[in-house]
Design a protein around this motif. Structure first.
Motif, PDB file in Angstrom:
ATOM      1  N   GLU A  33      -3.986  -5.101  -5.194  1.00 53.40           N
ATOM      2  CA  GLU A  33      -4.506  -6.478  -5.196  1.00 53.40           C
ATOM      3  C   GLU A  33      -3.661  -7.374  -4.293  1.00 53.40           C
ATOM      4  OE1 GLU A  33      -5.327  -8.263  -9.031  1.00 53.40           O
ATOM      5  OE2 GLU A  33      -5.816  -6.297  -9.858  1.00 53.40           O
TER       6      GLU A  33
ATOM      7  N   ASP B  26      -4.019  -9.182   3.261  1.00 51.68           N
ATOM      8  CA  ASP B  26      -4.961  -8.968   4.377  1.00 51.68           C
ATOM      9  C   ASP B  26      -5.717 -10.258   4.669  1.00 51.68           C
ATOM     10  OD1 ASP B  26      -4.250  -6.286   4.620  1.00 51.68           O
ATOM     11  OD2 ASP B  26      -5.918  -5.571   3.384  1.00 51.68           O
TER      12      ASP B  26
ATOM     13  N   ALA C  46      -4.560  -6.610  -0.708  1.00 55.67           N
ATOM     14  CA  ALA C  46      -5.852  -7.199  -0.327  1.00 55.67           C
ATOM     15  C   ALA C  46      -5.709  -8.693  -0.050  1.00 55.67           C
ATOM     16  CB  ALA C  46      -6.890  -6.954  -1.422  1.00 55.67           C
TER      17      ALA C  46
ATOM     18  N   ARG D 125       0.826  -1.211   0.000  1.00 55.14           N
ATOM     19  CA  ARG D 125       0.000   0.000   0.000  1.00 55.14           C
ATOM     20  C   ARG D 125       0.862   1.265   0.000  1.00 55.14           C
ATOM     21  NH1 ARG D 125      -3.151  -3.228   3.363  1.00 55.14           N
ATOM     22  NH2 ARG D 125      -5.096  -3.768   2.347  1.00 55.14           N
TER      23      ARG D 125
END
Length: 180
Positions: free
Chosen positions: A39, A45, A42, A25
């Protein structure tokens, strides 16, 4: 699966996934591979969440060396994205950095390209030695999150520099005067 407390190895893996998601990020704004980085973040995460919520318990014993299915799938997807978008700076095999606390495996170092140039060979040797040192530091799964994040950032930076040296060495080694 049960709602048992995650094993420290799983917590360490989740911490690494979170650190790498933050790194992705942080790189994303104004980056040419912004969508790929987001992507990857994500997926990471999902990996972190799976490690802290999906705990394998058999006969009351928490299994310390397993990767939850959701984490495995999301990590594979993130590696595929990195492989398809090398501009992200994430090595295609970066998942090893997340799973190392779980499996206790040694972290891979890129194969040397053996440059013909003495200067490139020395640079490659220094970078490989630095990466091995960072990998040694990452072997300490008890390290705090900030230190782990800094070591992961350093490992990716060194790998990026190694890739540039390898590209320069391939060009230099291809010269007729350097062919062996």
């Amino acid at each position: 699966m049960t709602t048992a407390t995650p094993h420290p190895n799983a917590v360490a893996a989740a911490t690494r996934a979170e650190a790498l998601a933050t790194l992705a990020r942080r790189r994303a704004p104004l980056h040419p591979a912004q969508s790929a980085l987001l992507e990857i973040a994500a997926r990471l995460d999902t990996v972190a969440q799976a490690f802290t919520t999906e705990v394998d318990v058999i006969n009351g014993i928490t299994i310390s060396n397993s990767v939850p299915g959701d984490a495995w799938l999301a990590l594979h997807e993130a590696e595929t994205i990195a492989e398809e978008a090398p501009a992200t700076g994430f090595p295609a095999e970066f998942g090893q950095y997340v799973t190392q606390p779980v499996y206790g495996h040694s972290l891979d170092v890129p194969d040397p390209v053996n440059p013909s140039s003495v200067a490139l060979a020395a640079q490659e040797a220094r970078l490989i030695a630095a990466l091995v040192m960072v990998h040694h530091e990452l072997a300490d799964t008890a390290a705090d999150a900030a230190y782990t994040a800094a070591m992961l950032d350093a490992a990716f930076l060194i790998r990026s520099r190694l890739a540039r040296v390898a590209a320069a060495a391939r060009i230099d080694n291809a010269r007729t005067c350097n062919r062996r």
